[in-house]
Enzyme design. Sequence first.
Site, PDB file in Angstrom:
ATOM      1  N   LYS A 247      40.292  35.337  51.552  1.00  0.00           N
ATOM      2  CA  LYS A 247      40.587  34.642  50.284  1.00  0.00           C
ATOM      3  C   LYS A 247      42.026  34.900  49.859  1.00  0.00           C
ATOM      4  CE  LYS A 247      37.252  36.188  47.499  1.00  0.00           C
ATOM      5  NZ  LYS A 247      36.321  36.281  46.365  1.00  0.00           N
TER       6      LYS A 247
ATOM      7  N   LYS B 247      43.159  37.594  48.719  1.00  0.00           N
ATOM      8  CA  LYS B 247      43.136  38.359  47.476  1.00  0.00           C
ATOM      9  C   LYS B 247      43.380  39.824  47.810  1.00  0.00           C
ATOM     10  CE  LYS B 247      40.913  37.043  43.404  1.00  0.00           C
ATOM     11  NZ  LYS B 247      39.820  37.008  42.461  1.00  0.00           N
TER      12      LYS B 247
HETATM   13  N1  C2G Z   1      35.620  35.229  35.309  1.00  0.00           N
HETATM   14  C1  C2G Z   1      35.400  34.859  33.976  1.00  0.00           C
HETATM   15  N2  C2G Z   1      36.330  35.168  33.041  1.00  0.00           N
HETATM   16  C2  C2G Z   1      37.470  35.829  33.393  1.00  0.00           C
HETATM   17  C3  C2G Z   1      37.685  36.211  34.724  1.00  0.00           C
HETATM   18  C4  C2G Z   1      36.733  35.904  35.688  1.00  0.00           C
HETATM   19  O1  C2G Z   1      34.369  34.249  33.649  1.00  0.00           O
HETATM   20  N3  C2G Z   1      38.381  36.106  32.410  1.00  0.00           N
HETATM   21  C5  C2G Z   1      34.597  34.864  36.300  1.00  0.00           C
HETATM   22  C6  C2G Z   1      35.123  33.934  37.386  1.00  0.00           C
HETATM   23  O2  C2G Z   1      35.104  32.567  36.935  1.00  0.00           O
HETATM   24  C7  C2G Z   1      34.136  34.172  38.518  1.00  0.00           C
HETATM   25  C8  C2G Z   1      33.711  35.656  38.296  1.00  0.00           C
HETATM   26  O3  C2G Z   1      34.151  36.017  36.973  1.00  0.00           O
HETATM   27  O4  C2G Z   1      32.997  33.329  38.369  1.00  0.00           O
HETATM   28  C9  C2G Z   1      34.318  36.589  39.308  1.00  0.00           C
HETATM   29  O5  C2G Z   1      35.723  36.393  39.279  1.00  0.00           O
HETATM   30  P1  C2G Z   1      36.576  37.010  40.513  1.00  0.00           P
HETATM   31  O6  C2G Z   1      36.196  38.415  40.712  1.00  0.00           O
HETATM   32  O7  C2G Z   1      38.005  36.650  40.282  1.00  0.00           O
HETATM   33  O8  C2G Z   1      35.976  36.213  41.735  1.00  0.00           O
HETATM   34  P2  C2G Z   1      36.706  35.064  42.598  1.00  0.00           P
HETATM   35  O9  C2G Z   1      37.917  35.593  43.229  1.00  0.00           O
HETATM   36  O10 C2G Z   1      36.794  33.879  41.726  1.00  0.00           O
HETATM   37  O11 C2G Z   1      35.660  34.871  43.799  1.00  0.00           O
HETATM   38  O12 C2G Z   1      32.732  32.395  46.620  1.00  0.00           O
HETATM   39  C10 C2G Z   1      33.259  32.525  45.321  1.00  0.00           C
HETATM   40  C11 C2G Z   1      34.349  33.576  45.257  1.00  0.00           C
HETATM   41  O13 C2G Z   1      33.933  34.788  45.870  1.00  0.00           O
HETATM   42  C12 C2G Z   1      34.738  33.837  43.797  1.00  0.00           C
END
Ligand code: C2G
Length: 129
Positions: free
Chosen positions: A44, A46
């Site tokens: 990803k 990340k």
């Molecule tokens: N999230 C949120 N509010 C934030 C930050 C994050 O609601 N201020 C939500 C994101 O929308 C996501 C979840 O928290 O649904 C996890 O966010 P991340 O850890 O950044 O995950 P991500 O990198 O988006 O990975 O297959 C899907 C991916 O693995 C998602």
Amino acid sequence: MKRVITYGTFDLFHIGHLNLLERLRKLGDHLTVAVSTDEFNMRKEKICSMPFADRARIVSALRCVDAVIPEETWEQKVDDIRTHGIAIFGMGHDWSGRFDFLEEHCQVVYLPRTEGISTTSLKEQIGEK
Ligand code: C2G
């Protein structure tokens, strides 16, 4: 039992993550969280501050989380939905539309993100790049 699933990295766990997980849990009776492995995060593109073992353990300790599984590929979601008898797939709305293809397998919901917080902004605040 209405089972809910979501996927994410959950690095530097913060209130935005908790708000989402608690709201998703309230949509059903059981919440499974698929936490991205370190290897999948590299795919990803990340960069994580915390290793998978810590991220998974923190998420699994939450009262609103009933099960944690590893997220290793983009393609595992349909199998996960079938294997775990999932009724609802949910994500924050920054993913809106990206997983609509799952609608033939379960309900798909996108919930509003918590504004003003993100793992990236936390890293910037504490000076970690
Ligand atoms: N999230 C949120 N509010 C934030 C930050 C994050 O609601 N201020 C939500 C994101 O929308 C996501 C979840 O928290 O649904 C996890 O966010 P991340 O850890 O950044 O995950 P991500 O990198 O988006 O990975 O297959 C899907 C991916 O693995 C998602």
